[in-house]
Enzyme design. Structure first.
Site, PDB file in Angstrom:
ATOM      1  N   HIS A  43       0.814  -1.230   0.000  1.00 21.64           N
ATOM      2  CA  HIS A  43       0.000   0.000   0.000  1.00 21.64           C
ATOM      3  C   HIS A  43       0.844   1.274   0.000  1.00 21.64           C
ATOM      4  O   HIS A  43       0.323   2.362  -0.259  1.00 21.64           O
ATOM      5  CB  HIS A  43      -0.924   0.038   1.220  1.00 21.64           C
ATOM      6  CG  HIS A  43      -1.990  -1.011   1.214  1.00 21.64           C
ATOM      7  ND1 HIS A  43      -2.851  -1.193   0.161  1.00 21.64           N
ATOM      8  CD2 HIS A  43      -2.322  -1.951   2.147  1.00 21.64           C
ATOM      9  CE1 HIS A  43      -3.671  -2.196   0.436  1.00 21.64           C
ATOM     10  NE2 HIS A  43      -3.367  -2.674   1.633  1.00 21.64           N
ATOM     11  N   ASP A  81      -2.998 -10.659  -2.194  1.00 25.21           N
ATOM     12  CA  ASP A  81      -3.537 -10.090  -0.954  1.00 25.21           C
ATOM     13  C   ASP A  81      -4.981  -9.683  -1.206  1.00 25.21           C
ATOM     14  O   ASP A  81      -5.336  -9.244  -2.300  1.00 25.21           O
ATOM     15  CB  ASP A  81      -2.710  -8.869  -0.550  1.00 25.21           C
ATOM     16  CG  ASP A  81      -3.038  -8.369   0.844  1.00 25.21           C
ATOM     17  OD1 ASP A  81      -2.286  -8.682   1.775  1.00 25.21           O
ATOM     18  OD2 ASP A  81      -4.053  -7.653   0.991  1.00 25.21           O
ATOM     19  N   HIS A 126      -6.543  -7.148  -0.251  1.00 24.28           N
ATOM     20  CA  HIS A 126      -6.628  -5.709  -0.504  1.00 24.28           C
ATOM     21  C   HIS A 126      -5.778  -5.352  -1.726  1.00 24.28           C
ATOM     22  O   HIS A 126      -4.685  -5.878  -1.891  1.00 24.28           O
ATOM     23  CB  HIS A 126      -6.128  -4.914   0.705  1.00 24.28           C
ATOM     24  CG  HIS A 126      -6.863  -5.221   1.971  1.00 24.28           C
ATOM     25  ND1 HIS A 126      -6.407  -6.164   2.879  1.00 24.28           N
ATOM     26  CD2 HIS A 126      -8.013  -4.726   2.478  1.00 24.28           C
ATOM     27  CE1 HIS A 126      -7.250  -6.229   3.900  1.00 24.28           C
ATOM     28  NE2 HIS A 126      -8.237  -5.371   3.681  1.00 24.28           N
ATOM     29  N   ASP A 140      -4.861 -12.766   3.777  1.00 26.62           N
ATOM     30  CA  ASP A 140      -6.099 -12.246   4.352  1.00 26.62           C
ATOM     31  C   ASP A 140      -7.338 -12.514   3.504  1.00 26.62           C
ATOM     32  O   ASP A 140      -8.426 -12.073   3.852  1.00 26.62           O
ATOM     33  CB  ASP A 140      -5.972 -10.745   4.641  1.00 26.62           C
ATOM     34  CG  ASP A 140      -5.210  -9.980   3.586  1.00 26.62           C
ATOM     35  OD1 ASP A 140      -4.881 -10.570   2.537  1.00 26.62           O
ATOM     36  OD2 ASP A 140      -4.924  -8.792   3.801  1.00 26.62           O
TER      37      ASP A 140
END
Length: 370
Positions: free
Chosen positions: A125, A162, A164, A249
């Site tokens: 990120h 991931d 996200h 996740d």
């Protein structure tokens, strides 16, 4: 097969604050899972090093690097609403980016072709001038740039599974045709980027491939996405190095998302990428840890991936080494909307719609999807 694994005690001394889901116990859970692993004799510890300011500057603005450096030794600093820095976080972040580069070095050393770096803080990120989403420096982006600078690699593929979207990685290479970024992620979900129409710009148009999936996707749904989009595009791109932003996740037990993957899905995705890397990249495959916030699922997931990586697997094929010619990209068809829709609907209509929309967009750039 020997697998390089990059760990460092400094990673556990980074903290986002009490009660935060991205916590030192994540790495402790991984270590506990690996202590009982029957393949432990196939893991070769590789020391992490610190990234230099010059290496970080390939991805991050100088003023931003200095801003993070200023947190060193401070009691605690909040960098955004959910990302913090403890007294040793800056040093951990230097070692995290450096550890990802150490993993890349290990697969070019001739001693192994597979590696897994386990850094904290995570990285995908982090943008050029912004910390966010628990991330300080973009570890995998720094590693990709390092592979190009140190080993003359012309084509790097980054697969981000991931849950996200890796906004920082996407923007790092949005105009760069030498790095293919592919992301499977839940949408809508933080950070809100990663739409199908975000395909890159300028010379990099077409080398960003996003599949924003609705929640509740299962193992078989991810396998369909791999078969119908990821593997065809990766094969056409023919990467000389394959990097994985390995978040865990999307597991069904993770508290921060709504996917339904099992540990077995991570094993299967790794197996598919091992075959791809063997065919095009002399087997060179590097995983870099990102998210994963259910401790048991995280430990089991990393262990499953490492067990798969340590298997003998396919032998590397006769791919060209670094510096090979850039593959020919597909010419834009006259009627891109005619690209074939998904032929398998999987477990839900949402997956079918995303894959069909993706093929219509991506077939402008990739003949394998036409």
């Amino acid at each position: 097969m020997q697998v390089a694994i990059v760990r460092d005690a400094l990673y556990t001394r980074h903290s986002n604050g009490d009660g935060h889901p991205e916590r030192p116990e994540r790495l402790q859970a991984i270590d506990a899972a690996l202590q009982a692993a029957p393949f432990g004799n196939r893991l070769r510890d590789v020391a992490a090093r610190d990234a230099t300011a010059e290496e970080l500057a390939r991805v991050h603005d100088a003023a931003y690097i200095e801003r993070i450096a200023e947190t060193d030794g401070r009691s605690f600093s909040m960098l955004d609403a959910d990302t913090g820095a403890a007294p040793e976080s800056y040093r951990a972040a230097l070692r995290a980016a450096g550890g990802a580069m150490s993993a890349v070095d290990s697969v070019f050393s001739g001693e192994t072709t597979r590696a897994f770096a386990l850094p904290r803080p995570p990285g995908h990120h982090a943008e050029a001038n912004r910390a966010m989403g628990f991330c300080l420096f973009n570890n995998i982006a720094v590693a990709a740039k390092h592979a190009q600078a140190a080993y003359g690699v012309h084509r790097v593929a980054i697969i981000d599974w991931d849950v996200h979207h890796g906004n920082g990685t996407q923007w790092s290479f949005y105009e760069d045709p030498s790095v293919l970024y592919i992301s499977l992620h839940q949408y809508p979900l933080f950070p809100g980027t990663g739409l199908v129409r975000q395909t890159g710009s300028g010379a990099g148009e077409g080398t960003t491939v996003n599949l924003p999936l609705p929640r509740r996707q299962r193992d078989e749904d991810y396998e369909i996405a791999f078969e119908e989009v990821l593997l065809p595009v990766l094969g056409e791109f023919a990467p000389e190095l394959v990097l994985v932003s390995a978040g865990f996740d999307a597991h069904r037990d993770d508290p921060l998302a709504g996917m339904e993957l099992s540990v077995e899905s991570y094993r299967r995705m790794t197996r598919l990428l091992m075959r791809l890397a063997a065919l095009h990249a002399h087997g060179r495959l590097v995983h870099v840890l990102e998210g994963g916030y259910h401790l048991e699922a995280l430990g089991e997931g990393v262990s499953a991936v490492l067990e798969e990586l340590s298997a003998d697997g396919p032998a590397p094929g006769p791919a060209a080494g670094p510096g090979g010619a850039q593959p020919q990209r597909a010419a834009q068809p006259e009627h891109p909307a005619s690209a074939a829709p998904s032929t398998r609907r999987g477990s839900n209509e949402g997956l079918y719609e995303v894959l069909s929309a993706g093929k219509r967009v991506f077939s402008k750039y990739w003949a394998s999807l036409s």
